[in-house]
Structures are given as structure tokens and as C-alpha cells.
Scaffold this active site. Structure first.
Site, PDB file in Angstrom:
ATOM      1  N   CYS A  83      -0.149   3.963   2.546  1.00  0.00           N
ATOM      2  CA  CYS A  83       0.201   3.551   3.909  1.00  0.00           C
ATOM      3  C   CYS A  83       1.617   3.998   4.251  1.00  0.00           C
ATOM      4  CB  CYS A  83       0.102   2.032   4.050  1.00  0.00           C
ATOM      5  SG  CYS A  83      -1.540   1.338   3.809  1.00  0.00           S
ATOM      6  N   CYS A  93       0.833  -1.209   0.000  1.00  0.00           N
ATOM      7  CA  CYS A  93       0.000   0.000   0.000  1.00  0.00           C
ATOM      8  C   CYS A  93       0.871   1.264   0.000  1.00  0.00           C
ATOM      9  CB  CYS A  93      -0.932  -0.024   1.211  1.00  0.00           C
ATOM     10  SG  CYS A  93      -1.851   1.500   1.486  1.00  0.00           S
TER      11      CYS A  93
END
Length: 336
Positions: free
Chosen positions: A111, A108
Site C-alpha cells: 500500500c 501494508c
């Protein structure tokens, strides 16, 4: 319109957090994780985790990092959490200290932008809260319990219950304000928390009565009180915000969750109901996309009704939320 006072701004923020807690109480069930941990202990013969005791401040000389703490300058302010230690490090710890759960994955990209910001803030929080990092790929049961639809997702846990959440990347200033609002609302409920500065302004007895009804579970009665205050005082931001949030929660809870899958594309009422259910389930992007889709294929009164509902839902959030900004762009594109 009169300028909101500091107390009104703080109260409006508290109302948003309270509405989020009401919504999340039906969407996130962490009891299954605790029950599973209890069952595993019984099978293995291990004792239940001992109650957590207050630890030395994270910045105190010689203070030991809690078990599970991430090595580094952040000390015990950042914890790697798994299925194995979720009960003790999140549910147990949250009885004494606010826990922010960072749900992430290695693949991700957003993230990787958000996590360093959270870790930096946690390291400087002086024990008022702790960051629990959870890899959703390595711990799918936890991700399922939180009903993760997209990451990054951050959930605030206090006294074993989710009290607020957000998805996507936020700036350090936005996160600091968000955490501050939560701590202000919790006050002295948690030993590790710090109550916000209380202004010497007397409480409005009408608001106190409405809040008492809300805390007692009388949502309809509380909503009636908030509406009455708003009608009498259109500039009362606190009452207007509480009424707006309660109206949404009550409406969304009245829908059959199956409407998300059964709503016919041409059925405007069903699509609006589906959007409510999605939003209550912490899926704002999907909820907004539903209504934008309706706007694209309708005209006249039906299109106006869908647009009005979407604008009402926007008001439940900070206008700077990335998903609100994105949805406003989609709305503009659908209209013009």
C-alpha cells in the site's frame, strides 16, 4: 492475424471494463453504507447531505479544496474518507466525478508503494477524477461492503456504482491507462469527466445491436450476437473480448456460491466452479490457486481440462497483471 485498429483496442478495453462492472454489481453492495448513514442522520436529526455542486478546478488560483481534502499540493484531489463521510465524499461525489477508492492499511507494505503513485496522478488529473483514501482497519464496515480480500485494492466508482477494480501494486503508466479506459467508457456521463477522442469510424451495426441487448439485460442474446460476429470475423478483437467476458460472467453466476466451501478436493468440476465464483467475487489469486491445486493432483484429461480453464481465465485480464504473472509461474511449476 491483422493488427488491431485503435478503435478495436479501445473497444476491447471498454468490454473488459463493462464485464468488470457486471461482475462487481453482484459482488459489491454499497447500499448498506448509504442506508446506515441515513439511519444515523435520522437518529441524530441531521439533514441529508446537500447535492454537490461543481467546484473550482483543483489547479485554479484560489480554488478551495473540498471538505475532507488532504492538505498539500494535491488540493482537493485526495480525500481521506471514513464511515462518517463515505456517502457524501464517495457516493455523492461520484455523481459528478469519477472517484477512485484506495483501500489501504498502515501495516501494508505494498500500500505504501501504491498510494504515492495514486496521489501523484490524482494531483495531476485536473479534476477528471478524485482519490478517496480509506483505512480498512479504521473503517471495517466500508471494507466489508467492498468485500476486501487483500490490499491494496482500488475501486473506481461512477454514479454511485463500482465500475472497475484492481488489487496489488501497479506502475504509474498502467494506472494511467486503466483510468483513461474508464473515462473513455464513461464519456460525458459525468460532468467532471472528459470523453476520449472519438475516431471518425462508423459503428458496426451488429456490435451496436449486441451492446443494446447487453444494456437491456439480455445477456444471452448479446452473447449469441458476439459469438456470431466472432465466427464470421475471427480477427474481430472487440467481439471476441466481449464474448469471452460474457461467457465467464454467465457461467459464474449460474454456480451456487456455497461451492467455494463445499467442493470436494477430488471433484474437478466442483473445483472449477469454485474458481469461477471466487473470480466473480474479485478474488483472482484464490481462483487461480484453486485450479493450480487441481492441476497438481490430477493427470491426463482432467489435468488438461483444468489447465485449459486456467488459461481461459488468464485471457480475461491484462497479461501484465501481477496476479496473472504469479499464477503463470505457479502453473509452470505444477506442470513441470
Amino acid at each position: 492475424m491483422s493488427r488491431p485498429t485503435n478503435r478495436q483496442q479501445a473497444a476491447a478495453a471498454a468490454a473488459r471494463q463493462q464485464a468488470a462492472a457486471v461482475a462487481m454489481s453482484g459482488a459489491v453492495d454499497l447500499s448498506a453504507l448509504k442506508e446506515r448513514a441515513d439511519a444515523q442522520r435520522q437518529q441524530s436529526g441531521r439533514p441529508a447531505p446537500a447535492p454537490r455542486t461543481s467546484e473550482a478546478p483543483h489547479d485554479a488560483p484560489g480554488g478551495n479544496a473540498p471538505a475532507g481534502g488532504t492538505p498539500g499540493d494535491s488540493g482537493g484531489a485526495v480525500i481521506d474518507v471514513t464511515d462518517e463521510n463515505f456517502e457524501s465524499e464517495v457516493l455523492g461525489r461520484s455523481q459528478e466525478q469519477l472517484v477512485l477508492v484506495d483501500l489501504w492499511a498502515e501495516w501494508c507494505g505494498p500500500c505504501k508503494q501504491l498510494s504515492p503513485v495514486l496521489e501523484s496522478l490524482a494531483a495531476r488529473a485536473q479534476g477528471s477524477w478524485v482519490l478517496a483514501k480509506i483505512d480498512v482497519d479504521a473503517n471495517p464496515r466500508i471494507a466489508q461492503a467492498f468485500r476486501v480480500q487483500s490490499i491494496p485494492m482500488v475501486v473506481a466508482i461512477a454514479q454511485g456504482q463500482p465500475v472497475a477494480a484492481f488489487n496489488g501494486v501497479r506502475s504509474e503508466a498502467e494506472i494511467s491507462q486503466w483510468v483513461g479506459e474508464i473515462l473513455d467508457q464513461l464519456g460525458e456521463a459525468l460532468p467532471g469527466g472528459e470523453a476520449g477522442e472519438v475516431e471518425p469510424e462508423p459503428d458496426d451495426p451488429r456490435m451496436v445491436a449486441a451492446e443494446d441487448k447487453l444494456n437491456a439485460g439480455d445477456f444471452e442474446g448479446a452473447l449469441a450476437d458476439y459469438r456470431a460476429i466472432t465466427e464470421a470475423e475471427p480477427d474481430n478483437i472487440e467481439a471476441a473480448s466481449a464474448a469471452r467476458n460474457l461467457e465467464f460472467v454467465l457461467r459464474a453466476q449460474a454456480h451456487d456460491p456455497a461451492i467455494v466451501d463445499t467442493a470436494a478436493p477430488a471433484d474437478v468440476d466442483a473445483q472449477l466452479a469454485a474458481a469461477d465464483v471466487l473470480l466473480l467475487g474479485q478474488r483472482p489469486e484464490d481462483a487461480f490457486d484453486r485450479i493450480v491445486g487441481v492441476i497438481k493432483v490430477t493427470s491426463g484429461d482432467e489435468r488438461t481440462r483444468a489447465r485449459t480453464r486456467l488459461l481461459e481465465l488468464f485471457e480475461l485480464f491484462d497479461p501484465a497483471e501481477p496476479f496473472v504473472v504469479a499464477a503463470r509461474r505457479k502453473l509452470a511449476s505444477a506442470l513441470y
